[in-house]
Design a protein around this motif. Structure first.
Motif, short mmCIF file in Angstrom:
data_model
loop_
_atom_site.label_atom_id
_atom_site.label_comp_id
_atom_site.label_asym_id
_atom_site.label_seq_id
_atom_site.Cartn_x
_atom_site.Cartn_y
_atom_site.Cartn_z
N UNK A 110 0.84 -1.20 0.00
CA UNK A 110 0.00 0.00 0.00
C UNK A 110 0.88 1.25 0.00
N UNK A 111 1.94 1.23 0.78
CA UNK A 111 2.86 2.38 0.79
C UNK A 111 3.47 2.59 -0.59
N UNK A 112 3.84 1.50 -1.26
CA UNK A 112 4.40 1.60 -2.61
C UNK A 112 3.37 2.15 -3.59
N UNK A 113 2.12 1.70 -3.45
CA UNK A 113 1.05 2.19 -4.34
C UNK A 113 0.83 3.69 -4.15
N UNK A 114 0.94 4.16 -2.92
CA UNK A 114 0.78 5.60 -2.68
C UNK A 114 1.89 6.38 -3.38
N UNK A 115 3.10 5.84 -3.38
CA UNK A 115 4.19 6.49 -4.11
C UNK A 115 3.93 6.48 -5.62
N UNK A 116 3.41 5.36 -6.12
CA UNK A 116 3.09 5.27 -7.54
C UNK A 116 1.96 6.23 -7.91
N UNK A 117 1.01 6.39 -6.98
CA UNK A 117 -0.09 7.32 -7.23
C UNK A 117 0.44 8.74 -7.36
N UNK A 118 1.36 9.10 -6.48
CA UNK A 118 1.96 10.43 -6.56
C UNK A 118 2.75 10.59 -7.85
N UNK A 119 3.47 9.53 -8.27
CA UNK A 119 4.29 9.62 -9.48
C UNK A 119 3.43 9.76 -10.73
N UNK A 120 2.38 8.94 -10.85
CA UNK A 120 1.52 9.05 -12.03
C UNK A 120 0.76 10.36 -12.03
#
Length: 259
Positions: free
Chosen positions: A234-244
């Motif tokens: 989930x933490x990684x997905x939040x980073x990916x959300x910010x990146x996209x």
């Protein structure tokens, strides 16, 4: 005679989307990640926000009593439950009747006076005054206690360093000059299974406080290694959300400049 001609239709060139349009891959990734990460973020908020106010909510003094949660942790109450003169001892926890009284390493005996209930064990006394039963008093004797007894006007403590005596005010404990034959020494016995069941359940219900449970839920440890991996994901997905999101913002700004 002129032959009518069909008007020429100028079709727009095919769209070269490549992630810039509404349904581009970056948009789809951003949307899908947002759905999954949003659920995870809601879970983290629900388990994390109460921990920020743990002292105010007194989470460390509140306990989880759900049987399935306690079973999940593998928590079991001690099998031995001792009783003496209205006091029950199990796993270091004292009860007067069905009311938790305090902590005591062991139970050497208990007596009741007109003003208090006195339990002895280890090197300490725990005194529950009838005027303030929820505020037990603890007295450190300094020597291991092997027994406690009383007469009509005094209390006696048998210790490995000798016998101490005090009047019923329970203020000063001094070496006893003599030990009257009228001393009634408290007896300690194990409760039978039926009587012990309530205290085993009560003890088990105080083995896991709410603060610890929320910490384990928040970190994923409650669900074992798989839970920790999911929280990390989930933490990684939040980073990916910010990146996209940053990529989409940059492309939007570029199109504005080009137009």
């Amino acid at each position: 005679m002129r032959t009518p001609t069909t008007p020429t239709r100028h079709l727009p060139p095919p769209s070269n989307n490549r992630g810039n349009g509404r349904d581009g891959p970056v948009n789809r990734w951003h949307r899908n990640i947002a759905i999954v990460a949003g659920v995870g973020l809601l879970y983290l908020l629900m388990t994390g926000v109460p921990l920020q106010f743990s002292p105010q909510l007194a989470l460390g003094q509140k306990f989880v009593t759900s049987s399935w949660v306690l079973d999940w942790y593998g928590l079991e109450a001690p099998t031995t439950v001792k009783g003496s003169t209205g006091v029950v001892h199990i796993g270091g926890l004292l009860f007067v009747g069905k009311t938790p009284l305090g902590q005591l390493d062991d139970l050497a005996g208990a007596v009741q006076t007109d003003t208090a209930t006195v339990a002895a064990g280890g090197k300490r006394l725990v005194i529950a005054h009838r005027a303030a039963p929820n505020l037990p008093e603890t007295i450190d004797i300094g020597s291991p206690i092997t027994g406690i007894g009383q007469t009509h006007d005094a209390l006696f403590l048998a210790t490995t360093d000798g016998t101490l005596a005090a009047d019923l005010s329970l203020v000063n404990w001094q070496p006893a000059a003599t030990i009257p034959e009228s001393v009634r020494w408290a007896e300690v016995s194990a409760l039978d299974a039926a009587d012990a069941e309530y205290y085993r359940d009560a003890f088990r219900g105080r083995m896991l406080n709410l603060e610890r449970w929320l910490q384990d839920l928040h970190s994923g440890r409650f669900f074992g290694t798989a839970g920790v991996v999911v929280i990390d994901a989930v933490s990684l997905l939040l980073l990916m959300l910010a990146a996209t999101g940053l990529i989409l913002w940059w492309r939007y700004q570029r199109r504005r400049v080009e137009s």
